[in-house]
Design a protein around this motif. Sequence first.
Motif, PDB file in Angstrom:
ATOM      1  N   ASN A  38       0.846  -1.188   0.000  1.00  0.00           N
ATOM      2  CA  ASN A  38       0.000   0.000   0.000  1.00  0.00           C
ATOM      3  C   ASN A  38       0.890   1.249   0.000  1.00  0.00           C
ATOM      4  O   ASN A  38       1.541   1.556   0.999  1.00  0.00           O
ATOM      5  N   ALA A  39       0.887   1.960  -1.115  1.00  0.00           N
ATOM      6  CA  ALA A  39       1.713   3.166  -1.213  1.00  0.00           C
ATOM      7  C   ALA A  39       1.178   4.316  -0.371  1.00  0.00           C
ATOM      8  O   ALA A  39       1.863   5.327  -0.194  1.00  0.00           O
ATOM      9  N   ASP A  40      -0.038   4.190   0.163  1.00  0.00           N
ATOM     10  CA  ASP A  40      -0.580   5.185   1.094  1.00  0.00           C
ATOM     11  C   ASP A  40      -0.053   4.989   2.509  1.00  0.00           C
ATOM     12  O   ASP A  40      -0.308   5.816   3.381  1.00  0.00           O
ATOM     13  N   ALA A  98      -2.727   2.316  -4.430  1.00  0.00           N
ATOM     14  CA  ALA A  98      -2.855   3.552  -3.652  1.00  0.00           C
ATOM     15  C   ALA A  98      -4.199   4.194  -3.945  1.00  0.00           C
ATOM     16  O   ALA A  98      -4.596   4.303  -5.105  1.00  0.00           O
ATOM     17  N   ARG A  99      -4.855   4.611  -2.890  1.00  0.00           N
ATOM     18  CA  ARG A  99      -6.091   5.375  -3.049  1.00  0.00           C
ATOM     19  C   ARG A  99      -5.790   6.861  -3.169  1.00  0.00           C
ATOM     20  O   ARG A  99      -6.452   7.578  -3.914  1.00  0.00           O
ATOM     21  N   ASP A 100      -4.780   7.337  -2.441  1.00  0.00           N
ATOM     22  CA  ASP A 100      -4.502   8.772  -2.371  1.00  0.00           C
ATOM     23  C   ASP A 100      -3.133   9.150  -2.935  1.00  0.00           C
ATOM     24  O   ASP A 100      -2.993  10.187  -3.584  1.00  0.00           O
ATOM     25  N   ALA A 101      -2.124   8.355  -2.672  1.00  0.00           N
ATOM     26  CA  ALA A 101      -0.769   8.701  -3.098  1.00  0.00           C
ATOM     27  C   ALA A 101      -0.636   8.647  -4.615  1.00  0.00           C
ATOM     28  O   ALA A 101      -1.307   7.854  -5.286  1.00  0.00           O
ATOM     29  N   GLY A 113       0.841   0.715 -11.028  1.00  0.00           N
ATOM     30  CA  GLY A 113       0.048  -0.029 -10.056  1.00  0.00           C
ATOM     31  C   GLY A 113      -1.429   0.270 -10.197  1.00  0.00           C
ATOM     32  O   GLY A 113      -1.888   0.779 -11.227  1.00  0.00           O
ATOM     33  N   ILE A 114      -2.180  -0.046  -9.153  1.00  0.00           N
ATOM     34  CA  ILE A 114      -3.634   0.143  -9.150  1.00  0.00           C
ATOM     35  C   ILE A 114      -3.961   1.369  -8.310  1.00  0.00           C
ATOM     36  O   ILE A 114      -3.538   1.485  -7.157  1.00  0.00           O
ATOM     37  N   HIS A 145     -12.391   3.387   2.982  1.00  0.00           N
ATOM     38  CA  HIS A 145     -11.361   2.424   3.366  1.00  0.00           C
ATOM     39  C   HIS A 145     -11.596   1.070   2.718  1.00  0.00           C
ATOM     40  O   HIS A 145     -10.644   0.321   2.453  1.00  0.00           O
ATOM     41  N   LEU A 146     -12.871   0.733   2.433  1.00  0.00           N
ATOM     42  CA  LEU A 146     -13.132  -0.516   1.735  1.00  0.00           C
ATOM     43  C   LEU A 146     -12.800  -0.397   0.252  1.00  0.00           C
ATOM     44  O   LEU A 146     -12.516  -1.404  -0.405  1.00  0.00           O
ATOM     45  N   LEU A 147     -12.834   0.814  -0.289  1.00  0.00           N
ATOM     46  CA  LEU A 147     -12.368   1.011  -1.653  1.00  0.00           C
ATOM     47  C   LEU A 147     -10.887   0.633  -1.754  1.00  0.00           C
ATOM     48  O   LEU A 147     -10.447   0.052  -2.760  1.00  0.00           O
TER      49      LEU A 147
END
Length: 453
Positions: free
Chosen positions: A219-221, A240-243, A248-249, A279-281
Amino acid sequence: MSEFTVRGRRVAVVGGAASGVAAARLLVERGAAVTLTDLRPALDAAADLAALGVSLALGSHPERLLTGSDLVVVSPGVPADQPSVAAARAAGVPVIGEVELASRWLRGRVVAITGTKGKSTTTALTGRMLEAAGMRVLVGGNIGTPLASQVSASTPETVHVVEVSSFQLETTDTFHPWIAALLNLTADHLDRHANVEEYAAAKARIFARQTERDIAVANADDPRALAIAGAGRARIVCFARDARIEAGITVADGWIVERGAAGDTRLVQTSEVRLIGPHLLADVLAAAAIARAAGAGSDAVARAAASFAGLEHAMELVAEIRGVRFVNDSKATNIDAARQAIETFGRGLVVIMGGRFKGGDLRLLRPVLASRGASVVAIGESAPLMQEAFNGAVDVRTAATMTEAVRAAMAAAPPGGSVLLAPACASFDMFDNYAARGRAFKDEVAALRRDEG
């Protein structure tokens, strides 16, 4: 590992929960003389185990039995420093866990997933994605099906998607995942691990046996998780969701995308994801990263992600009564998981919290609760800790039972508000496990709905 044998050896299995029972069955099948020990005076599986030839030593973990064994297999619920287990180790007896034991006989490849939170959701969804891609998949480990029970069904074509906890990882030695994922890392289980560093070291064991031919998903976040994954030898795949990541995804313009040198490949719109909470995303992103690394096509990943409705007890929408939503997140058994669940909601929130405290600083929840004008219904052993931690920030009331808690929460919730079960604690003071706690919550919501007519 085909050279590993227990035939004719004396093996003690310590702990008679599901993983211990599965380990005992597997060992008997492989020709071992097995004795299972448990602190409880009786086990539901006792008759079945005795019929298989398993000896039982109930009510204690006899030190002489363990030190006189050729091998000790510990269940994850048994601390590594349990006195009889420690004595066996000091006497030179090999001590391993059920996951380690089973992995030595698996014929298929292993995808292993760990982290402080999100393990079960990511594991289940990864399994769905790989199945959608046409792979032969068995899902198990900490998610519910012991790995030892999968050995007989393991083939060279099988992909074992395994959720592993810190308790399971600390008793591994040769465990070698083809793909290993560390979703995140925050303080947890400090009632069992001496400190966060010891907890992190247990998690890091997921990468210990990987080589350059393997894959580490990180996790890059989460800088600490990324650093732990990067310290191994495997090739890193990020999500990563934010970074901002170069490959990657990740999320871009309302889509989950796979980013590479040629740009972004769209997989699924975020609006199609049926899970509650950002967070589940992140769990969906992690599953997509793992599945793509395992060779699943983008279409299979997209179809599985869009059709996945989540797991029971993980941000599960239970009902709406008089405009109040009831959400079951009984799996939020630590402070950070509870925080992320709370952050999903706006004002008008009532949180049912409490249970057996696992350590950490509850005061970290004060700002996220206060900013929503939330109130707390505290249950279980940790209710006094909740009152102390949140005093002056939010209203806290206590309840002796889940019945009282649900009804007090309903009374406190305004129309349009939400009642969230996010305990931030283990369940063992009042319930057998988090699932029993979640079912009790849902039963009480159903009773409330009936009363409302």
